[in-house]
Design a protein around this motif. Structure first.
Motif, mmCIF file in Angstrom:
data_model
loop_
_atom_site.group_PDB
_atom_site.id
_atom_site.type_symbol
_atom_site.label_atom_id
_atom_site.label_comp_id
_atom_site.label_asym_id
_atom_site.label_seq_id
_atom_site.Cartn_x
_atom_site.Cartn_y
_atom_site.Cartn_z
ATOM 1 N N LYS A 196 40.938 28.351 52.127
ATOM 2 C CA LYS A 196 40.733 28.173 51.002
ATOM 3 C C LYS A 196 39.053 28.811 50.718
ATOM 4 O O LYS A 196 38.678 29.046 49.405
ATOM 5 C CB LYS A 196 40.692 26.733 50.513
ATOM 6 C CG LYS A 196 42.233 26.487 50.204
ATOM 7 C CD LYS A 196 41.880 25.085 49.612
ATOM 8 C CE LYS A 196 41.029 24.693 48.445
ATOM 9 N NZ LYS A 196 40.899 23.350 47.965
ATOM 10 N N ALA A 197 38.589 28.766 51.560
ATOM 11 C CA ALA A 197 36.860 28.940 51.769
ATOM 12 C C ALA A 197 36.591 30.755 51.475
ATOM 13 O O ALA A 197 35.404 30.696 51.488
ATOM 14 C CB ALA A 197 36.187 28.125 52.685
ATOM 15 N N PHE A 198 37.774 31.385 51.766
ATOM 16 C CA PHE A 198 37.431 32.747 51.811
ATOM 17 C C PHE A 198 36.681 33.637 50.579
ATOM 18 O O PHE A 198 35.794 34.120 50.735
ATOM 19 C CB PHE A 198 38.718 33.664 52.005
ATOM 20 C CG PHE A 198 39.286 33.407 53.319
ATOM 21 C CD1 PHE A 198 38.764 32.808 54.425
ATOM 22 C CD2 PHE A 198 40.316 34.135 53.756
ATOM 23 C CE1 PHE A 198 39.113 32.406 55.881
ATOM 24 C CE2 PHE A 198 41.114 33.961 55.047
ATOM 25 C CZ PHE A 198 40.396 33.273 56.151
ATOM 26 N N PRO A 199 36.938 33.139 49.349
ATOM 27 C CA PRO A 199 37.685 32.106 48.843
ATOM 28 C C PRO A 199 38.985 32.444 48.307
ATOM 29 O O PRO A 199 39.394 33.737 47.859
ATOM 30 C CB PRO A 199 36.823 31.587 47.551
ATOM 31 C CG PRO A 199 36.246 32.783 47.080
ATOM 32 C CD PRO A 199 36.154 33.904 48.416
ATOM 33 N N LEU A 200 39.958 31.416 48.260
ATOM 34 C CA LEU A 200 41.185 31.615 47.519
ATOM 35 C C LEU A 200 41.061 30.826 46.126
ATOM 36 O O LEU A 200 40.491 29.956 46.042
ATOM 37 C CB LEU A 200 42.297 30.967 48.264
ATOM 38 C CG LEU A 200 42.549 31.603 49.617
ATOM 39 C CD1 LEU A 200 43.902 30.922 50.248
ATOM 40 C CD2 LEU A 200 42.919 33.197 49.562
ATOM 41 N N ARG A 201 41.782 31.447 45.138
ATOM 42 C CA ARG A 201 42.042 30.767 43.983
ATOM 43 C C ARG A 201 42.554 29.338 44.050
ATOM 44 O O ARG A 201 43.545 29.180 44.795
ATOM 45 C CB ARG A 201 42.938 31.515 42.930
ATOM 46 C CG ARG A 201 42.303 32.871 42.618
ATOM 47 C CD ARG A 201 40.959 32.644 41.897
ATOM 48 N NE ARG A 201 41.036 31.950 40.583
ATOM 49 C CZ ARG A 201 40.528 32.686 39.548
ATOM 50 N NH1 ARG A 201 40.198 33.889 39.406
ATOM 51 N NH2 ARG A 201 40.802 31.982 38.178
ATOM 52 N N ARG A 202 41.676 28.482 43.482
ATOM 53 C CA ARG A 202 42.656 26.843 43.430
ATOM 54 C C ARG A 202 43.712 26.660 42.524
ATOM 55 O O ARG A 202 44.469 25.983 42.917
ATOM 56 C CB ARG A 202 41.461 26.117 43.294
ATOM 57 C CG ARG A 202 42.134 24.558 43.392
ATOM 58 C CD ARG A 202 40.978 23.657 43.058
ATOM 59 N NE ARG A 202 41.495 22.278 43.021
ATOM 60 C CZ ARG A 202 41.332 21.400 43.910
ATOM 61 N NH1 ARG A 202 40.853 22.090 45.341
ATOM 62 N NH2 ARG A 202 41.930 20.253 44.105
ATOM 63 N N GLU A 203 43.761 27.634 41.350
ATOM 64 C CA GLU A 203 44.496 27.243 40.681
ATOM 65 C C GLU A 203 46.321 27.399 40.822
ATOM 66 O O GLU A 203 47.094 26.629 40.448
ATOM 67 C CB GLU A 203 44.975 28.149 39.256
ATOM 68 C CG GLU A 203 43.113 28.103 38.562
ATOM 69 C CD GLU A 203 42.119 29.295 39.343
ATOM 70 O OE1 GLU A 203 41.488 29.742 38.339
ATOM 71 O OE2 GLU A 203 42.424 29.375 40.419
ATOM 72 N N VAL A 204 46.621 28.317 41.979
ATOM 73 C CA VAL A 204 48.125 28.473 42.173
ATOM 74 C C VAL A 204 48.012 29.258 43.652
ATOM 75 O O VAL A 204 47.132 29.797 44.047
ATOM 76 C CB VAL A 204 48.793 29.215 41.099
ATOM 77 C CG1 VAL A 204 48.028 30.745 41.176
ATOM 78 C CG2 VAL A 204 50.150 29.238 41.399
ATOM 79 N N ALA A 205 49.140 28.736 44.213
ATOM 80 C CA ALA A 205 49.436 29.484 45.293
ATOM 81 C C ALA A 205 50.907 29.949 45.498
ATOM 82 O O ALA A 205 51.687 29.194 45.069
ATOM 83 C CB ALA A 205 49.018 28.976 46.905
ATOM 84 N N ILE A 206 51.340 30.994 45.987
ATOM 85 C CA ILE A 206 52.662 31.242 46.415
ATOM 86 C C ILE A 206 53.473 31.079 47.681
ATOM 87 O O ILE A 206 52.623 31.613 48.719
ATOM 88 C CB ILE A 206 53.181 32.925 45.592
ATOM 89 C CG1 ILE A 206 52.600 32.953 44.399
ATOM 90 C CG2 ILE A 206 54.414 33.291 45.906
ATOM 91 C CD1 ILE A 206 52.473 34.568 43.919
ATOM 92 N N ILE A 207 54.554 30.327 47.691
ATOM 93 C CA ILE A 207 55.200 30.124 48.908
ATOM 94 C C ILE A 207 56.458 30.904 49.058
ATOM 95 O O ILE A 207 57.345 30.800 48.169
ATOM 96 C CB ILE A 207 55.441 28.599 49.065
ATOM 97 C CG1 ILE A 207 54.360 27.672 48.800
ATOM 98 C CG2 ILE A 207 56.223 28.240 50.550
ATOM 99 C CD1 ILE A 207 52.942 27.898 49.750
ATOM 100 N N LEU A 208 56.349 31.560 50.255
ATOM 101 C CA LEU A 208 57.651 32.537 50.269
ATOM 102 C C LEU A 208 58.511 31.657 51.067
ATOM 103 O O LEU A 208 58.827 31.936 52.499
ATOM 104 C CB LEU A 208 57.424 33.970 51.070
ATOM 105 C CG LEU A 208 56.288 34.771 50.228
ATOM 106 C CD1 LEU A 208 56.119 35.864 51.048
ATOM 107 C CD2 LEU A 208 56.625 34.871 48.756
#
Length: 231
Positions: free
Chosen positions: A159-171
């Motif tokens: 998350k700290a790379f950073p990734l967007r907090r609003e949404v993530a996609i799970i495959l």
């Protein structure tokens, strides 16, 4: 200020699965091969060499023919060479699920467009084998228990790379969805999760409907971008 690639490489090169691993199970970790380390660094610097946040896309855990060979999730040596433009001598074996993922990436606009906005990973960023075959972390109760804290720590770091907090996609659906929802409810990594059928399931059992699933993936990529205001 460090780039996304700098953060990713620092994390990736320091990954350690907690000991002891349950009896009969081995951690799938190709990082002892200098060729893999070079390939991962070249990939990261080419596709993540900026400071922009990305949307996380998470599978289950690496497999023997994709990240278990190259170190890069859903990316076998052929895809790494021909799709991503990273020369390597890591072999010619294809990964079924990775081949499908790169079809969706091509339909989205290609690796440059995709990786500028998305970051591919897995809930467990290290994979597992038992009796020479791929093992999902949740297919063994002792392994799942050991993996959960590893997954939590890995998600916090990514998350700290950073990734967007609003949404993530799970495959993945089924048990992976249940675990992802449980962990996200407990730790609030992301505001919202979007779910897609796992690439292996599509490539192995839904080949006749492949175009439908490619379109579904691409729609979901665009949905995530819309949620984040990145369209």
């Amino acid at each position: 200020m460090r780039t996304f690639a700098d953060a990713f490489l620092h994390w990736y090169e320091s990954l350690r699965f907690p000991e002891p691993v349950p009896e009969g199970i081995e951690v799938l970790d190709p990082r002892g091969d200098e060729r893999v380390r070079r390939a991962v660094r070249a990939f990261a610097r080419r596709y993540y060499g900026d400071r922009n946040p990305r949307i996380g896309v998470f599978g289950i855990n690496p497999g023997r023919f994709g990240a278990g060979v190259t170190g890069i999730i859903f990316t076998d040596p052929v895809a790494l060479r021909h799709e991503c433009g990273i020369p390597n001598d890591l072999g010619e074996r294809r990964e079924l699920s990775g081949t499908f993922v790169y079809r969706t990436i091509a339909a989205f606009g290609g690796p440059e467009a995709f990786y500028a906005r998305f970051y591919l990973s897995a809930l467990s960023p290290l994979g597992f084998v038992r009796n020479g075959k791929n093992l999902n972390f949740y297919d063994d109760s002792a392994l799942e228990a050991a993996a959960r804290e590893f997954i939590v720590e890995s998600l916090r770091a990514q998350k700290a790379f950073p990734l967007r907090r609003e949404v993530a996609i799970i495959l993945g659906s089924g048990k992976l969805r249940t675990i992802a929802e449980q962990l996200n409810a407990l730790h609030r990594f992301f505001d919202r999760l979007l779910f897609l059928e796992h690439p292996r399931y599509v490539a192995q059992y839904r080949r006749r409907e492949m175009d439908h699933y490619v379109e579904r993936y691409v729609r979901t990529y665009h949905e995530a971008l819309t949620i984040c205001g990145m369209q």
